[in-house]
Design a protein around this motif. Structure first.
Motif, PDB file in Angstrom:
ATOM      1  N   THR A  88     -10.842  21.876  26.281  1.00  0.00           N
ATOM      2  CA  THR A  88     -10.746  23.306  26.539  1.00  0.00           C
ATOM      3  C   THR A  88     -11.905  23.738  27.424  1.00  0.00           C
ATOM      4  O   THR A  88     -13.057  23.442  27.124  1.00  0.00           O
ATOM      5  CB  THR A  88     -10.792  24.107  25.224  1.00  0.00           C
ATOM      6  OG1 THR A  88      -9.669  23.748  24.417  1.00  0.00           O
ATOM      7  CG2 THR A  88     -10.750  25.598  25.497  1.00  0.00           C
ATOM      8  N   LYS A  93     -11.537  29.712  27.568  1.00  0.00           N
ATOM      9  CA  LYS A  93     -11.464  30.112  26.162  1.00  0.00           C
ATOM     10  C   LYS A  93     -12.016  31.516  25.949  1.00  0.00           C
ATOM     11  O   LYS A  93     -11.402  32.336  25.248  1.00  0.00           O
ATOM     12  CB  LYS A  93     -12.230  29.110  25.306  1.00  0.00           C
ATOM     13  CG  LYS A  93     -12.066  29.348  23.809  1.00  0.00           C
ATOM     14  CD  LYS A  93     -12.660  28.198  23.015  1.00  0.00           C
ATOM     15  CE  LYS A  93     -12.370  28.365  21.534  1.00  0.00           C
ATOM     16  NZ  LYS A  93     -12.858  27.205  20.747  1.00  0.00           N
ATOM     17  N   GLU A  97      -8.399  33.239  26.472  1.00  0.00           N
ATOM     18  CA  GLU A  97      -7.888  33.010  25.120  1.00  0.00           C
ATOM     19  C   GLU A  97      -8.427  34.051  24.149  1.00  0.00           C
ATOM     20  O   GLU A  97      -7.669  34.722  23.451  1.00  0.00           O
ATOM     21  CB  GLU A  97      -8.275  31.605  24.656  1.00  0.00           C
ATOM     22  CG  GLU A  97      -7.744  31.253  23.279  1.00  0.00           C
ATOM     23  CD  GLU A  97      -8.110  29.843  22.859  1.00  0.00           C
ATOM     24  OE1 GLU A  97      -8.001  29.547  21.659  1.00  0.00           O
ATOM     25  OE2 GLU A  97      -8.512  29.044  23.727  1.00  0.00           O
TER      26      GLU A  97
END
Length: 354
Positions: A88, A93, A97
């Protein structure tokens, strides 16, 4: 025997790390491990005191961007290649995300510059699929010749084909995973609400930040059940008791370039699979009719697909077997070994001795 030095505080038992370590062994490599201190600067000092032996390759396991600078330093010192398997992107992230800060914010740009700078210094960055590699290339300006692909796969000695349940009611549709935005557990709950007339129990196994919201959304429904994590050693059998397994249905940007473990494991235990369409499948499962593809974030599409498959229950066992065949073709052990062999030959020609 060539030797790979795992450089980073990553968990050896994390599914991807364990799989890759096994693949190295199957290709005739020995594995050594170095767990540096919390940050790269301290890790660098620690490495000098550790009197490490020069390996043939340095490998950074998942999520260990903080350890990259010290690993790259020793890679140059020893003149051996450094390969990072971040799984990731930290930038992705935090921005796409978690939505911690916007892409054009100063914090995001600093994170992007830091991570991209590390990626460009490594000999190769390994991503879980070509869509993620495209993201790193386009968003982080990392040259394409520094990017490789290695799928996640599954622990096939553990996740083996399970005997199918009786193809009749009551049916069970299951989700196994973490409750986070990319999973789209809210979509699953909404789909269950649309299927209250069916003899189907929807079971959601796992934990996560979004679980309370999903449970609140499910209030008043008697066809849905939430459980915590089950024991890992019982997971294949528990998944095998389900008639249909679910992938992800979220609408975050991450969902376009991630194939979560639950996909590989569902396929490995030979269960029919429903999940959303995404760029991550472009060079593997694609539009195979064996998979139940639905539009992301669309609970009606998910409900309709479950309704369609339940209407022909006699086809579910055969669909499960075909799903396992797809797994073996694209994500099985032979395929995974070949992908790692290609990666090693790119950074160290002749590095795969077997």
């Amino acid at each position: 025997m060539p030797t790979v030095l795992w450089w980073g505080r990553g968990d050896k038992n994390y599914s991807r790390n364990r799989t890759i370590a096994r693949l190295f062994g199957e290709l005739g490599w020995g594995c050594e491990y170095f767990y540096p201190a919390v940050g790269s600067e301290l890790g660098l000092i620690q490495a000098y005191f550790a009197k490490l032996k020069k390996p043939d390759l340095i490998w950074l396991p998942c999520f260990r961007q903080r350890d990259m600078a010290s690993a790259i330093h020793f890679g140059k010192k020893w003149n051996v290649p450094v390969v990072s398997d971040p799984l990731t992107s930290s930038y992705q992230k935090q921005v796409y995300e978690r939505g911690k800060f916007s892409a054009d914010s100063r914090r995001a740009q600093r994170l992007l510059k830091w991570e991209a700078g590390l990626f460009k210094q490594a000999d190769l960055i390994v991503l879980e699929n070509s869509a993620y590699a495209d993201f790193v290339r386009d968003e982080m300006d990392v040259p394409e010749d520094k990017l490789g692909v290695l799928y996640n796969g599954a622990y096939t000695k553990f996740f083996t084909p399970q005997p199918p349940p009786e193809p009749g009611p009551p049916f069970e549709v299951g989700f196994v995973g973490s409750f986070q935005p990319s999973m789209g557990t809210d979509v699953i709950v909404k789909a269950a609400r649309l299927c209250q007339d069916l003899p189907v129990k929807w079971t959601l196994i796992g934990e996560g930040d979004d679980k309370p919201e999903a449970e609140q959304l499910a209030k008043g429904l008697n066809n849905i059940e939430f459980t915590g994590w089950v024991k890992y050693e019982t997971l294949p059998e528990r998944m095998g008791n389900m008639h249909i397994l679910l992938g992800i249905f979220g609408v975050t940007r991450k969902t376009d370039f991630v194939i979560p473990n639950k996909i590989f494991e569902a396929m490995a235990v030979a269960r029919p699979l429903i999940t959303q369409q995404a760029a991550a499948y472009a060079d593997n499962l694609g539009q195979s009719p064996v998979v139940g593809w639905v539009e992301r974030g669309n609970e009606q599409a998910l409900a309709d697909k479950v309704r369609e498959w339940i209407a022909e229950p006699q086809d579910l066992p055969e669909r499960g077997l075909k799903t396992r065949e797809l797994f073996d073709r694209y994500f099985g052990d032979d395929k995974m070994r070949d992908m790692l062999r290609i990666i090693l030959d790119r950074v160290l020609p002749g590095g795969t001795k077997k």
